[in-house]
Scaffold this motif. Structure first.
Motif, PDB file in Angstrom:
ATOM      1  N   ILE A  65       0.870  -1.174   0.070  1.00  0.00           N
ATOM      2  CA  ILE A  65       0.137  -0.078  -0.152  1.00  0.00           C
ATOM      3  C   ILE A  65       0.970   1.163  -0.050  1.00  0.00           C
ATOM      4  O   ILE A  65       0.690   2.184  -0.782  1.00  0.00           O
ATOM      5  N   SER A  66       1.902   1.197   0.860  1.00  0.00           N
ATOM      6  CA  SER A  66       2.734   2.341   0.912  1.00  0.00           C
ATOM      7  C   SER A  66       3.478   2.440  -0.485  1.00  0.00           C
ATOM      8  O   SER A  66       3.744   3.672  -0.852  1.00  0.00           O
ATOM      9  N   PHE A  67       3.838   1.658  -0.939  1.00  0.00           N
ATOM     10  CA  PHE A  67       4.647   1.415  -2.095  1.00  0.00           C
ATOM     11  C   PHE A  67       3.876   2.216  -3.337  1.00  0.00           C
ATOM     12  O   PHE A  67       4.369   3.018  -3.984  1.00  0.00           O
ATOM     13  N   VAL A  68       2.480   1.983  -3.475  1.00  0.00           N
ATOM     14  CA  VAL A  68       1.990   2.496  -4.489  1.00  0.00           C
ATOM     15  C   VAL A  68       1.705   3.875  -4.215  1.00  0.00           C
ATOM     16  O   VAL A  68       1.652   4.706  -5.139  1.00  0.00           O
ATOM     17  N   LYS A  69       1.604   4.389  -2.987  1.00  0.00           N
ATOM     18  CA  LYS A  69       1.522   5.715  -2.994  1.00  0.00           C
ATOM     19  C   LYS A  69       2.681   6.661  -3.304  1.00  0.00           C
ATOM     20  O   LYS A  69       2.556   7.892  -3.295  1.00  0.00           O
ATOM     21  N   THR A  70       3.873   6.022  -3.170  1.00  0.00           N
ATOM     22  CA  THR A  70       4.785   6.634  -3.686  1.00  0.00           C
ATOM     23  C   THR A  70       5.129   6.734  -5.434  1.00  0.00           C
ATOM     24  O   THR A  70       6.113   7.456  -5.770  1.00  0.00           O
ATOM     25  N   LYS A  72       4.478   7.805  -9.240  1.00  0.00           N
ATOM     26  CA  LYS A  72       3.752   8.898  -9.820  1.00  0.00           C
ATOM     27  C   LYS A  72       2.900   8.250 -11.157  1.00  0.00           C
ATOM     28  O   LYS A  72       1.836   8.754 -11.252  1.00  0.00           O
ATOM     29  N   ASP A  73       3.484   7.473 -11.895  1.00  0.00           N
ATOM     30  CA  ASP A  73       2.798   6.714 -13.010  1.00  0.00           C
ATOM     31  C   ASP A  73       2.581   5.297 -12.684  1.00  0.00           C
ATOM     32  O   ASP A  73       3.664   4.415 -13.018  1.00  0.00           O
ATOM     33  N   GLN A  74       1.322   5.029 -12.046  1.00  0.00           N
ATOM     34  CA  GLN A  74       1.348   3.740 -11.756  1.00  0.00           C
ATOM     35  C   GLN A  74       0.708   2.937 -12.921  1.00  0.00           C
ATOM     36  O   GLN A  74      -0.053   3.309 -13.994  1.00  0.00           O
ATOM     37  N   PRO A  75       1.172   1.567 -12.964  1.00  0.00           N
ATOM     38  CA  PRO A  75       0.720   0.679 -14.103  1.00  0.00           C
ATOM     39  C   PRO A  75      -0.567   0.226 -13.444  1.00  0.00           C
ATOM     40  O   PRO A  75      -1.208   0.652 -12.500  1.00  0.00           O
ATOM     41  N   GLN A  76      -1.370  -0.875 -13.985  1.00  0.00           N
ATOM     42  CA  GLN A  76      -2.402  -1.368 -13.513  1.00  0.00           C
ATOM     43  C   GLN A  76      -2.117  -2.293 -12.289  1.00  0.00           C
ATOM     44  O   GLN A  76      -1.420  -3.179 -12.626  1.00  0.00           O
ATOM     45  N   ILE A  77      -2.593  -2.143 -11.287  1.00  0.00           N
ATOM     46  CA  ILE A  77      -2.227  -2.733 -10.189  1.00  0.00           C
ATOM     47  C   ILE A  77      -3.142  -3.813  -9.646  1.00  0.00           C
ATOM     48  O   ILE A  77      -4.168  -3.464  -9.481  1.00  0.00           O
ATOM     49  N   ILE A  78      -2.509  -5.278  -9.546  1.00  0.00           N
ATOM     50  CA  ILE A  78      -3.241  -6.496  -9.106  1.00  0.00           C
ATOM     51  C   ILE A  78      -2.710  -6.725  -7.684  1.00  0.00           C
ATOM     52  O   ILE A  78      -1.800  -7.213  -7.688  1.00  0.00           O
ATOM     53  N   PHE A  79      -3.671  -6.519  -6.820  1.00  0.00           N
ATOM     54  CA  PHE A  79      -2.934  -6.815  -5.442  1.00  0.00           C
ATOM     55  C   PHE A  79      -3.028  -8.208  -5.349  1.00  0.00           C
ATOM     56  O   PHE A  79      -4.074  -8.886  -5.629  1.00  0.00           O
ATOM     57  N   THR A  80      -2.020  -9.094  -4.573  1.00  0.00           N
ATOM     58  CA  THR A  80      -2.143 -10.521  -4.230  1.00  0.00           C
ATOM     59  C   THR A  80      -1.641 -10.623  -2.771  1.00  0.00           C
ATOM     60  O   THR A  80      -0.476 -10.258  -2.443  1.00  0.00           O
ATOM     61  N   THR A  81      -2.413 -10.820  -1.714  1.00  0.00           N
ATOM     62  CA  THR A  81      -2.317 -11.097  -0.764  1.00  0.00           C
ATOM     63  C   THR A  81      -3.177 -11.947   0.218  1.00  0.00           C
ATOM     64  O   THR A  81      -4.054 -12.259  -0.422  1.00  0.00           O
ATOM     65  N   ALA A  90      -6.777  -0.976  -0.818  1.00  0.00           N
ATOM     66  CA  ALA A  90      -6.257  -1.071  -2.297  1.00  0.00           C
ATOM     67  C   ALA A  90      -7.069  -0.454  -3.157  1.00  0.00           C
ATOM     68  O   ALA A  90      -6.739   0.116  -4.337  1.00  0.00           O
ATOM     69  N   PHE A  91      -8.651  -0.653  -3.042  1.00  0.00           N
ATOM     70  CA  PHE A  91      -9.544   0.004  -4.220  1.00  0.00           C
ATOM     71  C   PHE A  91      -9.357   1.681  -3.983  1.00  0.00           C
ATOM     72  O   PHE A  91      -9.566   2.126  -5.068  1.00  0.00           O
ATOM     73  N   ASP A  92      -9.051   2.096  -2.769  1.00  0.00           N
ATOM     74  CA  ASP A  92      -8.936   3.537  -2.696  1.00  0.00           C
ATOM     75  C   ASP A  92      -7.792   3.895  -3.513  1.00  0.00           C
ATOM     76  O   ASP A  92      -7.844   5.234  -3.706  1.00  0.00           O
ATOM     77  N   LEU A  93      -7.011   3.189  -3.898  1.00  0.00           N
ATOM     78  CA  LEU A  93      -5.767   3.828  -4.563  1.00  0.00           C
ATOM     79  C   LEU A  93      -6.155   3.299  -5.983  1.00  0.00           C
ATOM     80  O   LEU A  93      -4.924   3.261  -6.845  1.00  0.00           O
ATOM     81  N   ALA A  94      -7.367   2.903  -6.407  1.00  0.00           N
ATOM     82  CA  ALA A  94      -7.610   2.533  -7.897  1.00  0.00           C
ATOM     83  C   ALA A  94      -6.862   1.376  -8.149  1.00  0.00           C
ATOM     84  O   ALA A  94      -6.517   1.023  -9.419  1.00  0.00           O
ATOM     85  N   ALA A  95      -7.059   0.696  -7.331  1.00  0.00           N
ATOM     86  CA  ALA A  95      -6.235  -1.003  -7.663  1.00  0.00           C
ATOM     87  C   ALA A  95      -7.153  -1.506  -8.813  1.00  0.00           C
ATOM     88  O   ALA A  95      -8.290  -1.206  -8.853  1.00  0.00           O
ATOM     89  N   CYS A  96      -6.631  -2.201  -9.694  1.00  0.00           N
ATOM     90  CA  CYS A  96      -7.656  -2.885 -10.916  1.00  0.00           C
ATOM     91  C   CYS A  96      -8.323  -4.061 -10.113  1.00  0.00           C
ATOM     92  O   CYS A  96      -9.197  -4.404 -10.499  1.00  0.00           O
ATOM     93  N   ASP A  97      -7.409  -5.039  -9.276  1.00  0.00           N
ATOM     94  CA  ASP A  97      -8.194  -5.989  -8.788  1.00  0.00           C
ATOM     95  C   ASP A  97      -7.511  -6.333  -7.368  1.00  0.00           C
ATOM     96  O   ASP A  97      -6.275  -6.070  -7.311  1.00  0.00           O
ATOM     97  N   TYR A  98      -8.025  -7.405  -6.683  1.00  0.00           N
ATOM     98  CA  TYR A  98      -7.447  -7.764  -5.276  1.00  0.00           C
ATOM     99  C   TYR A  98      -7.539  -9.233  -5.467  1.00  0.00           C
ATOM    100  O   TYR A  98      -8.664  -9.736  -5.011  1.00  0.00           O
ATOM    101  N   LEU A  99      -6.723  -9.978  -5.283  1.00  0.00           N
ATOM    102  CA  LEU A  99      -6.632 -11.325  -5.399  1.00  0.00           C
ATOM    103  C   LEU A  99      -6.328 -11.793  -3.799  1.00  0.00           C
ATOM    104  O   LEU A  99      -5.121 -11.597  -3.468  1.00  0.00           O
TER     105      LEU A  99
END
Length: 238
Positions: A65-70, A72-81, A90-99
């Motif tokens: 989560i902290s890494f994404v906040k750093t 500037k130009d985000q790729p499409q992010i799929i969290f895996t946790t 995760a979705f507040d950070l506009a994550a594409c999906d959450y696995l």
């Protein structure tokens, strides 16, 4: 289709290997690197354009989560946790999906399809040959070295088959290599309805509906619980 650059970031080697294996089954995904922490990943992102980032959350040095906040130009992010409590963040950070680990290959494909939808059309649509007027009542599909013209009135339904789409017509079936979501985008929404995460149907071809099944030319199409209300609304039963 141009290959889509992916970066895997997870502090668990086994978890990285699972995602890498899943990616290897989808030949349009190119794993650029596999990193054990956010700082390694940051170095990769500075040197290489990444389209999809598979990112763990609970990691040493810096969490996902902290890494994404750093960035500037985000790729499409799929969290895996393994931790579902981070989903809202995760979705507040506009994550594409959450696995949520452990996740199946089918669920992985759904997440990748979501990411592909959000990427530039040129990166996802080159496997598809389309003739382009909105007034036309047909599409062209390329598969097996041939280009097929399919009229909307011929198309009965389509089914997701991994990284292929199975297209059933009145006289044939095709199996082009393209994400299901991309095929759906080609079809006019007033004529074709999503009934299930893996099925889309031609509304005009419905014979009858019984329970959670649609019957089209003796084919049974399932109705997913998440799609039933919208389906009935689209059919005028709101």
């Amino acid at each position: 289709m141009d290959r889509v650059n992916c970066l895997i970031v997870d502090d668990e080697p086994i978890a990285r290997d699972i995602i890498k294996t899943y990616c290897s089954h989808l030949d349009y995904l190119n794993v650029v690197a596999s990193c054990g922490n956010a700082l390694e990943a940051k170095a990769v992102l500075q040197k290489q354009k990444i389209d999809i980032l598979f990112l763990d959350i609970n990691m040493p040095i810096m969490d996902g989560i902290s890494f994404v906040k750093t960035m500037k130009d985000q790729p499409q992010i799929i969290f895996t946790t393994a931790y579902k409590e981070f989903a809202v963040d995760a979705f507040d950070l506009a994550a594409c999906d959450y696995l949520l680990k452990p996740f199946s290959f089918d669920r992985f494909i759904i997440a990748v399809d979501k990411a592909l939808e959000k990427l530039e059309p040129k990166a996802t649509m080159q496997a598809i040959e389309v003739s382009g007027s909105a007034n036309e009542d047909f599409i062209f599909i390329k598969t097996d070295g041939k280009i097929y013209k399919i009229g909307y009135d011929e198309l009965l339904y389509a089914e997701a088959q991994g990284n292929y789409t199975k297209i059933i017509t009145t006289s044939n079936f095709l199996l082009p290599k393209m994400p299901f979501s991309n095929f759906e985008e080609l079809l006019p929404k007033q004529l074709f309805l999503r009934t299930h995460r893996s099925f889309i149907i031609n509304k005009s071809k419905i014979g009858h509906i019984e329970g959670n099944r649609i019957f089209i030319n003796n084919n049974e199409i399932p109705i997913g619980s998440n799609y039933k209300d919208q389906l009935l609304k689209d059919l005028g039963f709101s």
